[in-house]
Scaffold this active site. Structure first.
Site, PDB file in Angstrom:
ATOM      1  N   CYS A  42     -53.946  -9.465  -4.681  1.00  0.00           N
ATOM      2  CA  CYS A  42     -54.557  -9.022  -5.938  1.00  0.00           C
ATOM      3  C   CYS A  42     -55.875  -8.288  -5.688  1.00  0.00           C
ATOM      4  O   CYS A  42     -56.073  -7.168  -6.136  1.00  0.00           O
ATOM      5  CB  CYS A  42     -54.785 -10.234  -6.834  1.00  0.00           C
ATOM      6  SG  CYS A  42     -55.805  -9.902  -8.254  1.00  0.00           S
ATOM      7  N   GLY A 180     -38.150   3.129  -6.954  1.00  0.00           N
ATOM      8  CA  GLY A 180     -38.415   1.958  -7.791  1.00  0.00           C
ATOM      9  C   GLY A 180     -39.272   2.331  -8.984  1.00  0.00           C
ATOM     10  O   GLY A 180     -40.409   2.760  -8.834  1.00  0.00           O
ATOM     11  N   HIS A 420     -64.535  -2.165 -38.180  1.00  0.00           N
ATOM     12  CA  HIS A 420     -64.091  -0.779 -38.323  1.00  0.00           C
ATOM     13  C   HIS A 420     -65.184   0.157 -37.813  1.00  0.00           C
ATOM     14  O   HIS A 420     -66.352  -0.069 -38.116  1.00  0.00           O
ATOM     15  CB  HIS A 420     -63.822  -0.470 -39.797  1.00  0.00           C
ATOM     16  CG  HIS A 420     -63.506   0.982 -40.034  1.00  0.00           C
ATOM     17  ND1 HIS A 420     -62.271   1.519 -39.731  1.00  0.00           N
ATOM     18  CD2 HIS A 420     -64.275   2.006 -40.483  1.00  0.00           C
ATOM     19  CE1 HIS A 420     -62.299   2.820 -40.009  1.00  0.00           C
ATOM     20  NE2 HIS A 420     -63.496   3.140 -40.461  1.00  0.00           N
TER      21      HIS A 420
HETATM   22  P1  FAD Z   1     -51.301 -13.375  -2.608  1.00  0.00           P
HETATM   23  O1  FAD Z   1     -52.245 -12.625  -3.428  1.00  0.00           O
HETATM   24  O2  FAD Z   1     -50.190 -12.660  -1.909  1.00  0.00           O
HETATM   25  O3  FAD Z   1     -52.156 -14.174  -1.528  1.00  0.00           O
HETATM   26  C1  FAD Z   1     -51.551 -14.940  -0.521  1.00  0.00           C
HETATM   27  C2  FAD Z   1     -52.567 -15.120   0.596  1.00  0.00           C
HETATM   28  O4  FAD Z   1     -52.069 -16.061   1.525  1.00  0.00           O
HETATM   29  C3  FAD Z   1     -52.840 -13.838   1.389  1.00  0.00           C
HETATM   30  O5  FAD Z   1     -54.226 -13.580   1.404  1.00  0.00           O
HETATM   31  C4  FAD Z   1     -52.295 -14.129   2.772  1.00  0.00           C
HETATM   32  O6  FAD Z   1     -53.066 -13.534   3.804  1.00  0.00           O
HETATM   33  C5  FAD Z   1     -52.415 -15.646   2.835  1.00  0.00           C
HETATM   34  N1  FAD Z   1     -51.460 -16.291   3.732  1.00  0.00           N
HETATM   35  C6  FAD Z   1     -50.112 -16.145   3.732  1.00  0.00           C
HETATM   36  N2  FAD Z   1     -49.555 -16.932   4.694  1.00  0.00           N
HETATM   37  C7  FAD Z   1     -50.587 -17.579   5.287  1.00  0.00           C
HETATM   38  C8  FAD Z   1     -50.659 -18.532   6.367  1.00  0.00           C
HETATM   39  N3  FAD Z   1     -49.552 -18.947   6.961  1.00  0.00           N
HETATM   40  N4  FAD Z   1     -51.871 -18.968   6.739  1.00  0.00           N
HETATM   41  C9  FAD Z   1     -52.998 -18.522   6.127  1.00  0.00           C
HETATM   42  N5  FAD Z   1     -52.999 -17.634   5.120  1.00  0.00           N
HETATM   43  C10 FAD Z   1     -51.798 -17.181   4.709  1.00  0.00           C
HETATM   44  N6  FAD Z   1     -50.767  -8.661 -10.847  1.00  0.00           N
HETATM   45  C11 FAD Z   1     -51.384  -8.673 -12.045  1.00  0.00           C
HETATM   46  O7  FAD Z   1     -51.432  -9.717 -12.702  1.00  0.00           O
HETATM   47  N7  FAD Z   1     -51.950  -7.545 -12.573  1.00  0.00           N
HETATM   48  C12 FAD Z   1     -51.923  -6.358 -11.916  1.00  0.00           C
HETATM   49  O8  FAD Z   1     -52.440  -5.362 -12.408  1.00  0.00           O
HETATM   50  C13 FAD Z   1     -51.281  -6.309 -10.633  1.00  0.00           C
HETATM   51  N8  FAD Z   1     -51.243  -5.152  -9.942  1.00  0.00           N
HETATM   52  C14 FAD Z   1     -50.641  -5.145  -8.705  1.00  0.00           C
HETATM   53  C15 FAD Z   1     -50.587  -3.945  -8.012  1.00  0.00           C
HETATM   54  C16 FAD Z   1     -49.985  -3.893  -6.767  1.00  0.00           C
HETATM   55  C17 FAD Z   1     -49.946  -2.585  -6.011  1.00  0.00           C
HETATM   56  C18 FAD Z   1     -49.427  -5.085  -6.197  1.00  0.00           C
HETATM   57  C19 FAD Z   1     -48.774  -5.062  -4.856  1.00  0.00           C
HETATM   58  C20 FAD Z   1     -49.471  -6.280  -6.894  1.00  0.00           C
HETATM   59  C21 FAD Z   1     -50.070  -6.317  -8.160  1.00  0.00           C
HETATM   60  N9  FAD Z   1     -50.120  -7.506  -8.895  1.00  0.00           N
HETATM   61  C22 FAD Z   1     -50.711  -7.515 -10.131  1.00  0.00           C
HETATM   62  C23 FAD Z   1     -49.521  -8.767  -8.397  1.00  0.00           C
HETATM   63  C24 FAD Z   1     -50.583  -9.713  -7.811  1.00  0.00           C
HETATM   64  O9  FAD Z   1     -51.318  -9.048  -6.829  1.00  0.00           O
HETATM   65  C25 FAD Z   1     -49.912 -10.949  -7.234  1.00  0.00           C
HETATM   66  O10 FAD Z   1     -49.073 -11.529  -8.211  1.00  0.00           O
HETATM   67  C26 FAD Z   1     -50.936 -11.981  -6.787  1.00  0.00           C
HETATM   68  O11 FAD Z   1     -51.780 -11.463  -5.775  1.00  0.00           O
HETATM   69  C27 FAD Z   1     -50.225 -13.226  -6.249  1.00  0.00           C
HETATM   70  O12 FAD Z   1     -51.189 -14.160  -5.858  1.00  0.00           O
HETATM   71  P2  FAD Z   1     -50.842 -15.284  -4.795  1.00  0.00           P
HETATM   72  O13 FAD Z   1     -52.065 -16.137  -4.673  1.00  0.00           O
HETATM   73  O14 FAD Z   1     -49.569 -15.931  -5.115  1.00  0.00           O
HETATM   74  O15 FAD Z   1     -50.571 -14.536  -3.412  1.00  0.00           O
END
Ligand code: FAD
Length: 443
Positions: A42, A180, A420
């Site tokens: 994110c 996509g 407004h």
């Molecule tokens: P992530 O953000 O993927 O974080 C997971 C973290 O875990 C990473 O930092 C990774 O390095 C770490 N990790 C993984 N495995 C390990 C390990 N074994 N040991 C240590 N660290 C590890 N969502 C919105 O709501 N609004 C938006 O406008 C939006 N725009 C987006 C635009 C793009 C181009 C993309 C690709 C995504 C977008 N998203 C948006 C989606 C959003 O980014 C994700 O849904 C969100 O980041 C998910 O959060 P998360 O914590 O599940 O995982």
């Protein structure tokens, strides 16, 4: 060396750091393991970087209309290298602030790659190569997702790009193919078409932006068409015919590396969780993209909070009924709840109220007249969904989510009068339109 915690969170993206902060707020001793940068996709490769770039391309589009506002500023130009530099600077600043916030909460940040050895035992390979054994009573998995590629192709940062690569391009390609037509693909189509690239979108499904209201999609397509973006729906991408750069935005794959020993139950490619965010292994929770039915940052935040509370004896549940969606095209899109089509398919006798932004004084004053607000209600006036395309749609949708989540009636929205001139008047007028009594259109 061994370290013992009440809660260990694996992954420092929105889901992981939200879980860690809530667990710390509840008094737990918490460790957060992150192998890369805090803030996850994110903050580093998703929501914030794309919006930082879109802020520049939207301003550029505004400058192109400057003459119509009585401003002569010459012919505007945009330098993508500087746009990317601005994006990187502000992302670095937010990452640093986030680190400070996490530290203030007395959460231990462990920089390294975590591998689960057993439910309460994680081995971390630190960034300097040494190993650290971490022991905890409860584990919250928040390892996120990675971009999916097409079968037989791989990302090479040159011909075939993923969204991570596109966010670092310092020169707009003359031609770009986007595979996509989902939210991420459409974001990039909006960016590159504004930068002057010739954009072609391939979408194998019959329509782009699956799940978004049909009338909203129709307007998005008209706008893309005006920007000379070619949208090929129902068409599979054939690599043999690709010219120039190809950006592949065909979804994301949950990141389950390092979790193998847990033998977690899966739901297709995602980790299965109960509505309490607990996996099939007791005391092990999962949140965000690694398990979520909807891959969005605000969903990950909320799931993180729910998991942390439950890990520490709470009884919270997460459900997918009322999730606001924001799409940062120009104009923006906001959606929450059922589309008209989905409601009709459920056999509901729907009642629709639609109000065009062009009929609002603020829209005329600001020169933002494109789009509309649309309410989908059942015959008794229960609000089932709200769909907005137009100025500030991603903010306006928050009020709609509040209304649906709290079961407000259409009368309550119609009778909450707004300042407004302002865009929220569009919400009020669309609610009035359901009741056939909007003021600024003929009902
Ligand atoms: P992530 O953000 O993927 O974080 C997971 C973290 O875990 C990473 O930092 C990774 O390095 C770490 N990790 C993984 N495995 C390990 C390990 N074994 N040991 C240590 N660290 C590890 N969502 C919105 O709501 N609004 C938006 O406008 C939006 N725009 C987006 C635009 C793009 C181009 C993309 C690709 C995504 C977008 N998203 C948006 C989606 C959003 O980014 C994700 O849904 C969100 O980041 C998910 O959060 P998360 O914590 O599940 O995982």
């Amino acid at each position: 060396m061994s370290n013992k915690y009440d809660v260990v969170v694996l992954g420092g993206g929105p889901g992981g750091y939200a879980a860690a902060i809530r667990a710390a707020q509840l008094g737990a001793k918490v460790a957060l393991i992150e192998k890369d940068k805090l803030g996850g996709v994110c903050l580093n490769r998703g929501c914030i970087p794309t919006k930082a770039i879109i802020a520049c391309t939207s301003l550029f589009e505004k400058f192109q209309k400057a003459e119509s506002f009585g401003i002569s500023a010459g012919k505007p130009t945009i330098d993508l290298a500087k746009v990317i530099e601005r994006k990187n600077t502000l992302v670095a600043k937010i990452v640093k602030n986030l680190q400070g916030l996490i530290e203030k909460n007395k959460i231990e940040i462990i920089n390294g790659n975590g591998k689960v050895i057993a439910p309460g035992n994680i081995e971390v390979t630190l960034n300097n190569g040494s190993k650290l054994s971490v022991v905890s009573s409860k584990l919250i998995i928040a390892t996120g997702s990675v971009p999916s590629c097409l079968p037989g192709l791989s990302f090479d940062k040159d011909r075939y790009l993923c969204s991570d690569d596109a966010l670092e391009l310092k020169e707009a390609p003359a031609k770009i193919t986007i595979v996509g037509g989902g939210v991420i693909g459409i974001h990039f189509a909006a960016i590159y078409s504004t930068l002057g690239s010739e954009v072609t979108i391939y979408e194998a499904l019959p329509e782009i932006l699956t799940g978004i209201d049909e009338e909203v999609v129709a307007l998005v397509k008209r706008i893309l068409n005006r920007k000379k973006v070619k949208v090929l729906t129902g068409t599979r991408f054939d690599p043999a015919q690709a010219k120039g750069k190809t950006l592949i935005c065909v979804g994301r794959t949950p990141n389950i590396m390092g979790l193998e020993t847990l033998g977690l139950k899966m739901s297709k490619r995602s980790v299965w969780v109960s509505e309490k965010m607990e996996t099939s292994v007791k005391g092990v929770y999962a949140v965000g993209d690694v398990c979520s039915q909807t891959m969005l940052a605000h969903v990950a935040y909320e799931q993180g909070v729910v998991a942390a509370e439950n890990a520490l004896g709470g009884n919270r549940t997460f459900n997918y009924d009322c999730i606001p969606i924001g799409i940062y095209t120009n104009p923006e899109i906001g959606a929450v709840g059922l589309t008209e089509k989905a409601a009709r398919e459920k056999g509901i006798n729907v009642s629709i109220g639609k109000f065009p932004f062009g009929a609002l004084g603020i829209s005329q004053a600001m020169g933002e007249i494109e789009g509309f607000v649309k309410f989908v209600c059942d015959e008794k006036g229960k609000i089932l969904g709200v769909h907005i395309i137009g100025p500030e749609a991603t903010s306006l949708i928050g009020t709609a989510a509040l209304a649906i989540k709290n079961n407000l009636s259409i009368e309550q929205i119609a009778e909450t009068f707004q300042s407004h001139p302002s865009y929220p008047e569009g919400l009020q007028e669309a609610a009035e339109a359901v009741l056939k009594r909007a003021l600024h259109i003929f009902n």
